[in-house]
Design a protein around this motif. Sequence first.
Motif, mmCIF file in Angstrom:
data_model
loop_
_atom_site.group_PDB
_atom_site.id
_atom_site.type_symbol
_atom_site.label_atom_id
_atom_site.label_comp_id
_atom_site.label_asym_id
_atom_site.label_seq_id
_atom_site.Cartn_x
_atom_site.Cartn_y
_atom_site.Cartn_z
ATOM 1 N N ALA A 143 32.271 38.102 47.017
ATOM 2 C CA ALA A 143 31.204 36.974 47.518
ATOM 3 C C ALA A 143 31.331 35.472 46.728
ATOM 4 O O ALA A 143 31.485 34.551 47.312
ATOM 5 C CB ALA A 143 29.801 37.377 47.391
ATOM 6 N N GLU A 144 31.506 35.619 45.402
ATOM 7 C CA GLU A 144 31.289 34.546 44.604
ATOM 8 C C GLU A 144 32.532 34.206 43.476
ATOM 9 O O GLU A 144 32.842 32.895 43.101
ATOM 10 C CB GLU A 144 30.104 34.499 43.765
ATOM 11 N N SER A 145 33.284 35.019 43.332
ATOM 12 C CA SER A 145 34.476 34.858 42.347
ATOM 13 C C SER A 145 35.659 35.732 42.691
ATOM 14 O O SER A 145 36.105 36.678 42.087
ATOM 15 C CB SER A 145 34.147 34.907 40.939
ATOM 16 N N PRO A 146 36.251 35.351 43.859
ATOM 17 C CA PRO A 146 37.181 36.498 44.426
ATOM 18 C C PRO A 146 38.460 36.473 43.339
ATOM 19 O O PRO A 146 38.865 35.471 42.585
ATOM 20 C CB PRO A 146 37.745 36.100 45.696
ATOM 21 N N HIS A 147 39.408 37.628 43.463
ATOM 22 C CA HIS A 147 40.682 37.553 42.490
ATOM 23 C C HIS A 147 41.509 38.133 43.546
ATOM 24 O O HIS A 147 41.338 39.041 44.635
ATOM 25 C CB HIS A 147 40.416 38.837 41.564
ATOM 26 N N ALA A 148 42.848 38.065 43.188
ATOM 27 C CA ALA A 148 43.984 38.437 43.863
ATOM 28 C C ALA A 148 44.110 40.079 43.816
ATOM 29 O O ALA A 148 44.656 40.575 44.680
ATOM 30 C CB ALA A 148 45.278 37.952 43.408
ATOM 31 N N VAL A 149 43.686 40.407 42.687
ATOM 32 C CA VAL A 149 43.863 41.880 42.302
ATOM 33 C C VAL A 149 42.786 42.628 41.673
ATOM 34 O O VAL A 149 41.794 41.701 40.962
ATOM 35 C CB VAL A 149 45.124 42.155 41.204
ATOM 36 N N TYR A 150 42.104 43.565 42.007
ATOM 37 C CA TYR A 150 41.040 44.428 41.496
ATOM 38 C C TYR A 150 41.553 45.763 41.049
ATOM 39 O O TYR A 150 42.270 46.425 41.485
ATOM 40 C CB TYR A 150 39.854 44.298 42.389
ATOM 41 N N VAL A 151 41.011 45.924 39.595
ATOM 42 C CA VAL A 151 41.179 47.222 38.995
ATOM 43 C C VAL A 151 39.918 47.810 39.057
ATOM 44 O O VAL A 151 38.999 47.339 38.550
ATOM 45 C CB VAL A 151 41.726 47.067 37.351
ATOM 46 N N ILE A 152 39.684 48.978 39.459
ATOM 47 C CA ILE A 152 38.390 49.572 39.998
ATOM 48 C C ILE A 152 38.260 50.970 39.600
ATOM 49 O O ILE A 152 38.962 51.958 39.993
ATOM 50 C CB ILE A 152 38.266 49.659 41.740
ATOM 51 N N GLU A 153 37.433 51.239 38.581
ATOM 52 C CA GLU A 153 36.879 52.689 38.196
ATOM 53 C C GLU A 153 36.122 53.285 39.108
ATOM 54 O O GLU A 153 34.940 52.865 39.559
ATOM 55 C CB GLU A 153 36.339 52.668 36.781
ATOM 56 N N LEU A 154 36.517 54.553 39.923
ATOM 57 C CA LEU A 154 35.585 55.019 40.965
ATOM 58 C C LEU A 154 35.330 56.305 40.384
ATOM 59 O O LEU A 154 36.123 57.331 40.174
ATOM 60 C CB LEU A 154 36.523 55.111 42.051
ATOM 61 N N SER A 155 33.966 56.653 40.538
ATOM 62 C CA SER A 155 33.509 57.936 40.382
ATOM 63 C C SER A 155 33.319 58.939 41.609
ATOM 64 O O SER A 155 33.764 58.281 42.883
ATOM 65 C CB SER A 155 31.949 57.746 40.074
ATOM 66 N N SER A 156 33.124 59.964 41.612
ATOM 67 C CA SER A 156 33.342 60.740 42.957
ATOM 68 C C SER A 156 31.966 60.389 43.617
ATOM 69 O O SER A 156 31.951 60.571 44.938
ATOM 70 C CB SER A 156 32.822 62.443 42.376
ATOM 71 N N PHE A 157 30.683 59.986 43.095
ATOM 72 C CA PHE A 157 29.655 59.619 43.899
ATOM 73 C C PHE A 157 30.015 58.403 44.758
ATOM 74 O O PHE A 157 29.549 58.123 45.849
ATOM 75 C CB PHE A 157 28.774 59.340 42.922
ATOM 76 N N GLN A 158 30.700 57.401 44.211
ATOM 77 C CA GLN A 158 31.304 56.245 44.780
ATOM 78 C C GLN A 158 32.075 56.584 45.960
ATOM 79 O O GLN A 158 32.092 56.202 47.256
ATOM 80 C CB GLN A 158 32.026 55.215 43.985
ATOM 81 N N LEU A 159 33.023 57.425 45.752
ATOM 82 C CA LEU A 159 34.217 57.787 46.739
ATOM 83 C C LEU A 159 33.257 58.516 47.967
ATOM 84 O O LEU A 159 33.805 58.717 48.890
ATOM 85 C CB LEU A 159 35.050 58.769 46.045
ATOM 86 N N ASP A 160 32.369 59.408 47.747
ATOM 87 C CA ASP A 160 31.535 60.229 48.786
ATOM 88 C C ASP A 160 31.227 59.225 49.854
ATOM 89 O O ASP A 160 31.079 59.798 50.973
ATOM 90 C CB ASP A 160 30.237 60.652 48.204
ATOM 91 N N ASN A 161 30.919 57.949 49.589
ATOM 92 C CA ASN A 161 30.452 57.225 50.695
ATOM 93 C C ASN A 161 31.447 56.137 50.940
ATOM 94 O O ASN A 161 31.213 54.919 51.300
ATOM 95 C CB ASN A 161 29.125 56.522 50.160
ATOM 96 N N MET A 162 32.686 56.399 50.793
ATOM 97 C CA MET A 162 33.992 55.389 51.273
ATOM 98 C C MET A 162 34.692 55.994 52.425
ATOM 99 O O MET A 162 34.962 57.255 52.481
ATOM 100 C CB MET A 162 34.706 55.251 50.187
ATOM 101 N N TYR A 163 34.995 55.435 53.538
ATOM 102 C CA TYR A 163 35.510 55.912 54.600
ATOM 103 C C TYR A 163 36.744 55.044 55.147
ATOM 104 O O TYR A 163 37.587 55.587 55.120
ATOM 105 C CB TYR A 163 34.392 55.709 55.827
ATOM 106 N N ASP A 164 36.458 53.388 55.194
ATOM 107 C CA ASP A 164 37.822 52.876 55.578
ATOM 108 C C ASP A 164 38.706 52.207 54.659
ATOM 109 O O ASP A 164 39.629 51.640 54.658
ATOM 110 C CB ASP A 164 37.281 51.826 56.542
ATOM 111 N N PHE A 165 37.917 52.091 53.164
ATOM 112 C CA PHE A 165 38.489 51.375 52.095
ATOM 113 C C PHE A 165 39.843 52.009 51.731
ATOM 114 O O PHE A 165 40.104 53.329 51.860
ATOM 115 C CB PHE A 165 37.544 51.768 50.986
ATOM 116 N N LYS A 166 40.812 51.309 51.315
ATOM 117 C CA LYS A 166 42.201 51.873 51.096
ATOM 118 C C LYS A 166 42.395 51.326 49.716
ATOM 119 O O LYS A 166 42.388 50.114 49.346
ATOM 120 C CB LYS A 166 43.146 51.317 52.291
#
Length: 441
Positions: A143-166
């Motif tokens: 929303a406020e400070s976009p970047h070209a690349v993101y490094v993202i740590e994902l827990s199983s809880f976050q992955l549970d509610n992800m569907y179209d994200f790649k």
Amino acid sequence: MVILGAGESGAGAAVLAKAKGFDVFVSDLSSIKPKYKEMLDAHSIRWEEGQHTEADILNADEVIKSPGIPDKAPVIRKLKEQGTHIISEIEFAGRYTESKMICITGSNGKTTTTMLTYHILKQAGIDVGLAGNVGNSLALQVAESPHAVYVIELSSFQLDNMYDFKADIAILLNITPDHLDRYNYEMQNYVDAKLRILQNQTEEDVFIFWNDDPIIAREIAKRNPKATLYPFAETNEKGVKGYTDNKQVKIETSNGTFTMEQDLLALTGTHNLYNSLASGIAAKVVDIHDEKIRASLSDFAGVEHRLEKVARIRGVDYINDSKATNVNSCWYALQSMTTKVVLILGGTDKGNDYSEIEELVKQKARALLFLGVDNNKLHAFFDGKVEKIEDARSMEEAVTKAYKLAEKGDTVLLSPCCASFDLFKSYEDRGDQFKACVRNL
């Protein structure tokens, strides 16, 4: 758009939702931290704390749920019964960015690998953001400070509610029992959550994983991922792309082969070799120059609360591994110890099986200290296996007892195997208290 939970992810999701024209309502059953209240107020976002007003929540077109809220929570059950779509903040943020996503999960090592990968890219001059379980909310950055690349740590809880994200680059470090209390004590449910990191990947994407993990091997055979596979291992096995050979780290990618002396890696221990290999492969795939990768792998300072050296007092080393919230994490910590250990264990048990560390405890532990409200399960397993076992009801008591039990040349290791919520606000609070008590000795 209703957002449940107003921590880092919830507040960030609310700001992005507002920016995209949604009518936003934020509800948190606990109290909301002042900084997040200020953020919500600054964007004229309606919020409540200490309650869930169901009339407003059940009226949502879509709900963004904090990863900390379990599916068995009454309001989540009601939303599911009426068919309301529930997503994670990461899923929501992914709708509004075309940036490259490097996503990291695993039962252990994901924070270190995330921070190390971010460090390499940042030092190489890449426009990179850090998000997920660490850094700032992905949604807020989009929303406020976009970047070209993101490094993202994902827990199983976050992955549970992800569907179209790649994930453009997915890293799966390992899978060992963890959070089984959230998965009906069914290991396969937890495994399925972790493997969601592969969903929507195409032939143009990359999947980096530990080659010798039997669960990952089984799931790959079952699922046949489309992405280009980059397995890593300690030795040069058939097909691996990252390994060590003759005290050299070697990484082979379509962008060429990277090598460096293993002795120069900043992080020590077998588990950290895997973390370094995973990060190195990701960096080489992104086409970071070899000298930049080499420099960053050799100067990375490590992660707070993960095998963090606190002090040496009267010949005894004190190490803070408060981030070890499962048994396998403690196994790695014990495996890396070269001295006798006074081990501090305990907290909120998540369905732990302590047999994994039994032999290492017998070999290395001079004494065990159980730090928790209910230590019955620990006593039932360890009593009679180690000569000295004591209980503690506070960190101060645990550190004082450890000081008396340890002998010169020993290590006092806080590596609890458990969540922290019985006596502490978080694993960070637990680690901070440990460090403060050690420094007061």
